[in-house]
Enzyme design. Structure first.
Site, mmCIF file in Angstrom:
data_model
loop_
_atom_site.group_PDB
_atom_site.id
_atom_site.type_symbol
_atom_site.label_atom_id
_atom_site.label_comp_id
_atom_site.label_asym_id
_atom_site.label_seq_id
_atom_site.Cartn_x
_atom_site.Cartn_y
_atom_site.Cartn_z
ATOM 1 N N CYS A 8 62.631 -26.720 86.298
ATOM 2 C CA CYS A 8 62.457 -26.577 87.753
ATOM 3 C C CYS A 8 63.236 -25.333 88.183
ATOM 4 O O CYS A 8 63.520 -24.473 87.344
ATOM 5 C CB CYS A 8 62.874 -27.846 88.505
ATOM 6 S SG CYS A 8 64.619 -28.274 88.367
ATOM 7 N N ARG A 14 64.897 -31.982 90.199
ATOM 8 C CA ARG A 14 63.678 -32.506 89.574
ATOM 9 C C ARG A 14 63.740 -32.556 88.052
ATOM 10 O O ARG A 14 63.471 -33.610 87.444
ATOM 11 C CB ARG A 14 62.465 -31.661 90.014
ATOM 12 C CG ARG A 14 62.148 -31.800 91.483
ATOM 13 C CD ARG A 14 61.203 -30.705 91.966
ATOM 14 N NE ARG A 14 61.848 -29.386 91.936
ATOM 15 C CZ ARG A 14 61.254 -28.238 92.237
ATOM 16 N NH1 ARG A 14 59.969 -28.246 92.566
ATOM 17 N NH2 ARG A 14 61.916 -27.107 92.197
ATOM 18 N N ASP A 122 59.889 -30.167 96.052
ATOM 19 C CA ASP A 122 61.310 -29.874 95.855
ATOM 20 C C ASP A 122 62.103 -30.705 96.863
ATOM 21 O O ASP A 122 61.990 -30.486 98.071
ATOM 22 C CB ASP A 122 61.533 -28.381 96.079
ATOM 23 C CG ASP A 122 62.984 -27.973 95.883
ATOM 24 O OD1 ASP A 122 63.843 -28.856 95.719
ATOM 25 O OD2 ASP A 122 63.242 -26.765 95.903
#
Ligand code: 4NP
Length: 151
Positions: A8, A14, A122
């Site tokens: 990420c 994440r 996100d």
């Protein structure tokens, strides 16, 4: 040994979840799972406390992970490189040296036919609920991937 890298931006929200969840679904004698960020902002940091909390809620301890930045040699180390969103994907592809590198990179959510938007949201500027959503989507997608990889 099959080696899987989750990517990420910051490697604190994440991809640490994808790393921990995927690791928990695969036999450790045949699979190695790691994660990294495309950016350098959080090198050496533990995952975001909200990612740690949601993982803990579902019985997973990701608190000992430490953020690192993607490096070109990861193309040699890993067999599959899964990007959480298209921006991460483009950043990794821009570092590829050849077609062998390019073929290793996938958009993580391409594995999940039940979701239309292939960009994992996100949650960094979000709330705990956003982390809950990411956890569920990562978990569902890791189930699909783990079944495919375990053959
Ligand atoms: P991640 O989330 O890429 O899922 O780890 C982010 C973490 C940090 C930042 C952005 C996204 N940041 O701008 O510092």
């Amino acid at each position: 040994m099959t080696r899987i890298l989750m990517i990420c931006l910051g490697n604190i929200c994440r991809s640490p979840l994808a790393h921990g969840i995927m690791e928990s679904k695969l036999p450790e004698d045949h699979f190695y799972v790691d994660s990294a960020g495309t950016a350098a902002y959080h090198i050496g940091n533990a995952p975001d406390r909200r990612s740690i909390a949601v993982a803990k809620k579902y019985g997973l301890d990701i608190s000992t992970q430490s953020a690192r930045q993607f490096k070109v040699s990861d193309f040699d180390t890993f067999d599959y490189i899964y990007a959480m969103d298209s921006s991460n994907y483009d950043n990794i592809i821009s570092l590829a040296r050849n077609n062998t590198d390019i073929k290793k990179v996938r958009l993580f959510l391409d594995a999940n036919p039940s979701i239309q938007n292939k960009n994992m949201p996100d949650p960094y500027y979000g709330e705990q609920d956003d982390f809950e959503y990411v956890y569920k989507l990562v978990n569902e997608t890791c189930d699909i991937l783990a079944k495919a990889l375990n053959g």
